[in-house]
Design an enzyme around this catalytic site. Structure first.
Site, short mmCIF file in Angstrom:
data_model
loop_
_atom_site.label_atom_id
_atom_site.label_comp_id
_atom_site.label_asym_id
_atom_site.label_seq_id
_atom_site.Cartn_x
_atom_site.Cartn_y
_atom_site.Cartn_z
CE1 TYR A 1 -4.32 -1.38 4.96
CE2 TYR A 1 -3.30 0.32 4.42
CZ TYR A 1 -4.01 -0.45 4.42
OH TYR A 1 -4.23 -1.91 2.41
CB SER B 1 -0.67 0.08 0.64
OG SER B 1 -1.05 1.40 1.90
P1 NAD Z 1 -11.38 -6.00 -0.52
O1 NAD Z 1 -12.34 -6.02 1.34
O2 NAD Z 1 -12.23 -5.94 -0.99
O3 NAD Z 1 -10.72 -7.25 -0.21
C1 NAD Z 1 -10.30 -8.17 1.07
C2 NAD Z 1 -10.12 -9.67 1.12
O4 NAD Z 1 -9.59 -10.03 2.51
C3 NAD Z 1 -11.46 -10.65 0.72
O5 NAD Z 1 -11.18 -11.40 0.10
C4 NAD Z 1 -11.72 -10.99 2.41
O6 NAD Z 1 -12.25 -11.99 2.45
C5 NAD Z 1 -10.31 -11.52 2.37
N1 NAD Z 1 -9.88 -11.42 4.13
C6 NAD Z 1 -10.32 -10.78 5.03
N2 NAD Z 1 -9.97 -10.87 6.12
C7 NAD Z 1 -9.32 -12.73 5.47
C8 NAD Z 1 -8.63 -13.53 6.89
N3 NAD Z 1 -9.15 -13.46 7.75
N4 NAD Z 1 -8.73 -14.69 6.34
C9 NAD Z 1 -8.84 -14.62 4.26
N5 NAD Z 1 -9.30 -13.98 4.35
C10 NAD Z 1 -9.40 -12.68 4.16
O7 NAD Z 1 -10.53 -4.80 -0.26
P2 NAD Z 1 -9.35 -4.93 -0.97
O8 NAD Z 1 -9.26 -3.33 -1.09
O9 NAD Z 1 -9.27 -5.52 -2.32
O10 NAD Z 1 -7.83 -5.14 -0.16
C11 NAD Z 1 -7.18 -5.77 -1.03
C12 NAD Z 1 -5.31 -5.93 -0.39
O11 NAD Z 1 -5.06 -4.60 -1.15
C13 NAD Z 1 -5.82 -5.83 1.16
O12 NAD Z 1 -4.15 -6.13 1.44
C14 NAD Z 1 -5.45 -4.54 1.25
O13 NAD Z 1 -4.39 -3.65 2.31
C15 NAD Z 1 -4.46 -3.81 -0.02
N6 NAD Z 1 -4.41 -1.99 -0.39
C16 NAD Z 1 -6.18 -1.64 -0.87
C17 NAD Z 1 -6.18 -0.11 -1.03
C18 NAD Z 1 -8.18 0.42 -1.58
O14 NAD Z 1 -7.45 1.25 -1.61
N7 NAD Z 1 -9.15 -0.96 -2.32
C19 NAD Z 1 -4.98 0.07 -1.34
C20 NAD Z 1 -3.76 -0.36 -0.86
C21 NAD Z 1 -3.86 -1.36 -0.54
#
Ligand code: NAD
Length: 255
Positions: free
Chosen positions: A150, A137
């Site tokens: 985070y 991130s």
């Molecule tokens: P999202 O909420 O759409 O997806 C998160 C996923 O993690 C889901 O499939 C959920 O079921 C799974 N998850 C949560 N807890 C879990 C557990 N205990 N065991 C197994 N799976 C679990 O979110 P996203 O935005 O797609 O995030 C994905 C990654 O991207 C994360 O690591 C997040 O920190 C990172 N990220 C997101 C953004 C953003 O702006 N969306 C920016 C930077 C980084």
């Protein structure tokens, strides 16, 4: 279809960025192991669409992570690519931050990646090829207020990436992180109410003045843009890229 014959575990791939990565990897011929929570029928529909395997391992549980790797090897013969992508967020000032949310964020965002790399690396070494990729991130490089757990976990993930890259450097295994800025997914959508409360702002103010304020391009990154970089990192042309933290953040961390 350059990933035919390879197996890829993508944690947290039932939604958002992980789902886009799973689709992209399957599109290049990899056998994908979907992981994460959600509606059973929706997960089954994606599993069928991608001809994938679904594994419900909980990323807060080290023994379930190791068991997922063993099940994957038993089913497909290898684990060639792992993407540490599962993540959750909680937004609150540190003094009010619930300890159980802190524990969950550190476990899911940071520790699960260590446990998965630990379990998968020996299988990659056996085949002389592997890719360990983590979804970092912009918060692996810079901080924002009210996201202490985070930011801490993503910085830790960056450290794991560098350390394991050095350990695996002569094994044909690269270890990298892709670090998005704000991507429009349920994770971002769900933190809007908390940020509204924590900072006393409207929904529009949170989107424009908090989220996109940091992103010079003034648009959300798309999940497909992040997935495309993961695909590139899997190519042989990317074999010299290791221990890197590659930003996909619309210029956020350049500012
Ligand atoms: P999202 O909420 O759409 O997806 C998160 C996923 O993690 C889901 O499939 C959920 O079921 C799974 N998850 C949560 N807890 C879990 C557990 N205990 N065991 C197994 N799976 C679990 O979110 P996203 O935005 O797609 O995030 C994905 C990654 O991207 C994360 O690591 C997040 O920190 C990172 N990220 C997101 C953004 C953003 O702006 N969306 C920016 C930077 C980084």
């Amino acid at each position: 279809m350059f990933l035919q014959g390879k197996t890829a575990i993508v944690t947290g791939s039932t939604s958002g960025i992980g789902l886009a990565m799973a689709r992209a990897l399957a599109g290049e011929g990899a056998t994908v192991v979907l992981n994460g929570f959600g509606d059973t029928a929706e997960i089954e529909a994606v599993r069928a669409e991608l001809d994938a395997i679904y594994d419900a391992a909980d990323m807060t549980k080290p023994d379930e992570i190791a068991a997922m790797v063993e099940r994957t090897v038993a089913a497909t013969g290898s684990v060639d690519i792992v993407v540490n992508n599962a993540g959750i967020q909680h937004v609150a000032p540190i003094a009010d931050f619930p300890v159980d949310r802190y524990d969950a964020i550190v476990a899911i965002v940071m520790s699960s990646a260590w446990h998965l790399a630990r379990a998968a690396l020996p299988h990659m070494r056996q085949h002389g090829w592997g890719r360990i990729i983590s979804t970092g991130s912009a918060h692996s490089l810079v901080a924002s207020p009210n996201k202490s757990a985070y930011v801490m976990a993503k910085h830790g993930l960056a450290g794991m990436t560098k350390a394991v890259a050095l350990e695996a450097a002569t094994d044909g295994v690269t270890v990298n992180m892709v670090s998005p800025g704000y991507v429009w997914t349920p994770l971002v959508e769900n933190q809007i109410p908390d940020t509204m409360r924590a900072r006393g702002l409207t929904r529009e103010q949170v989107m424009n003045d908090v989220l996109l304020a940091a992103q010079p391009t003034k648009r959300f990154v798309t999940p497909d843009e992040v997935a495309a970089l993961v695909i590139f990192l899997c190519r042989d042309e990317a074999r010299s890229i290791t221990g890197a933290n590659l930003s996909v953040d619309g210029g956020w961390t350049a500012a």
